[in-house]
Write an enzyme that holds these catalytic residues in place. Sequence first.
Site, PDB file in Angstrom:
ATOM      1  N   ILE A   1      31.065  42.717  30.693  1.00 28.27           N
ATOM      2  CA  ILE A   1      31.672  42.063  29.455  1.00 28.27           C
ATOM      3  C   ILE A   1      32.906  40.974  29.585  1.00 28.27           C
ATOM      4  O   ILE A   1      33.186  40.198  28.722  1.00 28.27           O
ATOM      5  CB  ILE A   1      31.939  42.756  28.238  1.00 28.27           C
ATOM      6  CG1 ILE A   1      32.995  43.799  28.554  1.00 28.27           C
ATOM      7  CG2 ILE A   1      30.768  43.517  27.678  1.00 28.27           C
ATOM      8  CD1 ILE A   1      33.638  44.510  27.236  1.00 28.27           C
ATOM      9  N   GLY A   2      33.486  41.041  30.975  1.00 30.41           N
ATOM     10  CA  GLY A   2      34.558  40.340  31.198  1.00 30.41           C
ATOM     11  C   GLY A   2      35.327  40.627  32.510  1.00 30.41           C
ATOM     12  O   GLY A   2      34.926  41.769  32.999  1.00 30.41           O
TER      13      GLY A   2
ATOM     14  N   ASP B   1      51.433  40.770  33.087  1.00 34.86           N
ATOM     15  CA  ASP B   1      50.416  39.836  32.606  1.00 34.86           C
ATOM     16  C   ASP B   1      50.265  39.841  31.347  1.00 34.86           C
ATOM     17  O   ASP B   1      49.060  39.863  30.865  1.00 34.86           O
ATOM     18  CB  ASP B   1      49.126  40.426  33.605  1.00 34.86           C
ATOM     19  CG  ASP B   1      48.217  39.251  33.559  1.00 34.86           C
ATOM     20  OD1 ASP B   1      48.445  37.968  33.549  1.00 34.86           O
ATOM     21  OD2 ASP B   1      46.949  39.507  33.896  1.00 34.86           O
TER      22      ASP B   1
ATOM     23  N   GLY C   1      39.278  41.523  33.790  1.00 38.99           N
ATOM     24  CA  GLY C   1      40.936  41.609  33.445  1.00 38.99           C
ATOM     25  C   GLY C   1      41.611  41.371  34.730  1.00 38.99           C
ATOM     26  O   GLY C   1      40.826  40.504  35.692  1.00 38.99           O
ATOM     27  N   GLY C   2      42.925  41.619  34.631  1.00 39.28           N
ATOM     28  CA  GLY C   2      43.764  41.009  35.399  1.00 39.28           C
ATOM     29  C   GLY C   2      43.485  41.724  36.871  1.00 39.28           C
ATOM     30  O   GLY C   2      44.011  41.562  37.853  1.00 39.28           O
TER      31      GLY C   2
ATOM     32  N   LYS D   1      36.994  49.719  32.875  1.00 43.04           N
ATOM     33  CA  LYS D   1      37.527  48.804  33.974  1.00 43.04           C
ATOM     34  C   LYS D   1      37.241  49.385  35.394  1.00 43.04           C
ATOM     35  O   LYS D   1      37.566  50.530  35.820  1.00 43.04           O
ATOM     36  CB  LYS D   1      38.871  48.393  33.716  1.00 43.04           C
ATOM     37  CG  LYS D   1      39.553  47.784  34.868  1.00 43.04           C
ATOM     38  CD  LYS D   1      40.799  47.141  34.983  1.00 43.04           C
ATOM     39  CE  LYS D   1      41.111  46.283  33.454  1.00 43.04           C
ATOM     40  NZ  LYS D   1      42.377  45.741  33.511  1.00 43.04           N
TER      41      LYS D   1
END
Length: 996
Positions: A676-677, A823, A679-680, A698
């Site tokens: 779904i995406g 972040d 992150g940093g 994650k």
Amino acid sequence: MRHLLLLLLLCFAAAGEAAPAEELQLLLQLKASFETANTTAFQSWTANNPFCGGFAGVKCDSGGSVSEIDLTATGISGAIRFDIICRFSSLTELSLGSNYLFGDISDDLHNCTGLRRLDLASNSLGGVIPDLSPLDKLQILNLTSNYFTGAFPWSSLAGLTAMEVLNVGDNSFDPNPFPDVVTNLTELNWIYLSNCNIHGQIPPAIGNLTKLINLEISDSFLTGMIPQEISKLSDLWQLELYNNSLTGRIPTGFANLSKLAFFDASMNNIEGDLSELRSLTNLVSLQLFKNNLYGEVPPEFGDFRFLTNLSLYSNRFSGKLPAKLGSWTEFNYIDVSTNFFTGPIPPDMCRKGTMKKLLMLENKFTGEIPANYANCSSLLRFRVSNNSLSGEVPSGLWSLPNLNIIDLAINRFEGSIGAGIGEAKSLNQLFISDNRFSGQIPREIGGAAGIVGIEMYNNQFSGEIPASIGRLQNLVSLYLQSNDFSSEIPEEIGSCVALSAMNLAENLLSGSIPASLGQLTRLNSLDLSDNKLSGEIPASFPALKLSSLDLSNNRLTGAIPSGLAISAYNGSFAGNPGLCVDGSDADKLSSVKRCLVFNRGSTFELRTFLTCILAGVAVFLAGLGLYIVLKKRRDDSSGADDRAFAKDPSWNMKSFRIVTFDDQEIVEGIKPENLIGKGGSGEVYQVHLANGEVVAVKQIWRNSAEGTKERSTAAMLAAAQRRPRKRLATRQFEAEVGTLSTVRHVNVVKLYCSIASEEWCLLVYEHLPNGSLWDKLHGPAEAPPPGKAVELSWEVRYQVALGAARGLEYLHHGGERPILHRDVKSSNILLDECLKPRIADFGLAKILHSTSAAAAGGGAREASSAPVIAGTHGYIAPEYAYTWKVNEKSDVYSFGVVLLELVTGRRPIEAEYGESKDIVHWVSQQMRSRESVMAVVDGRIGPEWAKEEAVRVLRVALLCTMSLPALRPSMRTVVQMLEEVVNGGAVKHVNKKLTA
């Protein structure tokens, strides 16, 4: 000759009549240059009125010329037109402070050579301050609380020998040592240089300024000792040096400052005792907290007849406090917490009935609470926890009408709680644990409707828990463990709708568990262990989302509800012989016996039971065979990513909250279709669990030689094939993640567990269904600009800003060590189903270690140097350009950018800003006039009141994005400023300054 003289007189008269007409036109031009839509300041400024005495804020000299213009706090905005103002040839005083003025100060100021007073404080002026040497008559200069930058023209002050007031603090000047030129201005009586980047030491030449009555250099970078020469300033009334890095003792001769009323040197490294202060009988406020001071408080302090504020917390003081302390005047507060004081509490600090705060926790005080405080109705906070106090609490203390916290924990108090507690309408927190209190909790406690937290554990309370507690609708935590409460748990507690944590363990409670507890939807922790509770566990309990449940060592019976039969609660039901678990859940609760559903004496029932078992085994084997076939097909068709996970047998799962899944269920959910995406620090997957819940996972690749990197699963597999596997730095990883796992805040995303192997790390978080703030403001990241954003009302934007600020405040200030996010950005602020914000993505987070200098000086603590620049373009603080060391103020800068996004609706980086420019630069350029500022506000923010609030938030954002880290507020201050926005409160970083 006589005719010639008459002609000359007529010419002079005509000239005298022309001057007022010209000045009238100048005043009307000045009025036209300001924006006056929201002010009545210029109602009297009309051509029909005489400007001398007729124009509000205008005064004239004896010759009828304008000598003073005072428009302080009149609501005017716009740029300052010195090309108009300096044409008033007799002008000596110009006061435009506390308004909404923008822009810079033009060089036309040079022409105002007659000025004796120039006050432009508390505006939004910026740019560089020009050379001030032409203003050689200047006596008062007040430029505080603006946005000036660059180098202040200190050298130009050399010729301003008439200067009496120098107020230029609260600006973003370039770093500079304490300017020696100032010590030559011997007429100075007021200096305010706080928060304007003053470095170095206070020069001994400060002793030249013998007319000084006020000296403020707080929030700066001063080092070294307070010079002994400061004792020459015998007229000094206020000395403020807080939040620096000063060392050494209070200098010898300090006793000569006999007029000193306000002294604040808190948050430094000052050591020694207070003997030099024993003769300062005019002291009103003494603030020396957070230093290295020791010894006793001089007994003479008890005779100080004007002392109203005393704050000495976090030092190493010992001995007794003077008995008469605070008894002579309208005493306000005392905070001597975290020292080694002994002896009794001074009895008369509220003799005048004005005391608001008594804070004496974490010492060694003895004796009883003086009876006088039972009548101190002005008290807001009474905190004496962690001492050796004893006796009964004066009955009137429980019912004080304005008291919001009673903290008596960890002492030797006895007796009971007074029935008057029902009259404590302002009470929020009642902390009386670890004492010897006894008797019953009075039923009147239900009248204290504002209570949020009750802690009464480790006492000797008995009898019933009053049903009236159910009236406490704001109650969040209830800790009554380790007492002698008996009877049943009142059903009415189920009405405490805000309850999050309840502990009634280690009492004598009996009867059944009220079913109403299952209605407490916010309940997160429940402990009823070690009582005499009986009956069945309420069927409503599985609906609770508990991270902690303990019902052990009671007399409960019956089957455990299926929703509670999870491995996370293994041990939660021990010591209840009558409890059992159904066969299908038995493997999850090894400490509880199985429930038997057949009669061993019945052959038919036994045969039926065995038949069912065999049939079940057959079905299981058939299903297993089908599963193996399907699994082989799926493995054959799946990519290398899935095979890499399936073949890694070394997963190690560490839970930080109660979880209802195992590592295999999470690992199997790491599939491309669940991505779904990013992150940093890794890819993020959405995993649907078998119980219907959804979690976010994650996936991080980590290698001891290369640190944490963001990679796709395929890239990670390829990398693993190219190099020998290296052991993950497990201890370091677990220590960092373990610290992050302790975070418990409503505005910080929950971390459930970590699952690690040699090459992979999985972090399992709560899933937030509404995505990120970035998506809501700018549209999905994958969409072409400008994306398809969602209409967010100002109310929602403000609540997101405030909630996210509170989350960051908790990270920075809520623990023993601050957590630096590194972040902060709108895509790392996630939104739940109610659009409430959560700070997320700690992939770049770093636990900060306090350095001795920072801790003592009150400054931000530095993280170790980063191997690469951490953060995201557009949000990165400018100090990265000259140092890789970052601190909390770097997070503050990034959060300021988020605030700018919320107010403007714009992205941090857009082509319109220009090459190498960002939203901070763009907004700063728009701060020219009220119209240009209002134009910055996102057009989707509707009503006028909302736009006004948005402008206030914009001002907070500009403070957060100051170029110098030291000039940015802390997140604690940011939260306070945002809370003031809805009330129209000031949002600037305001310090004490000259207002006359």
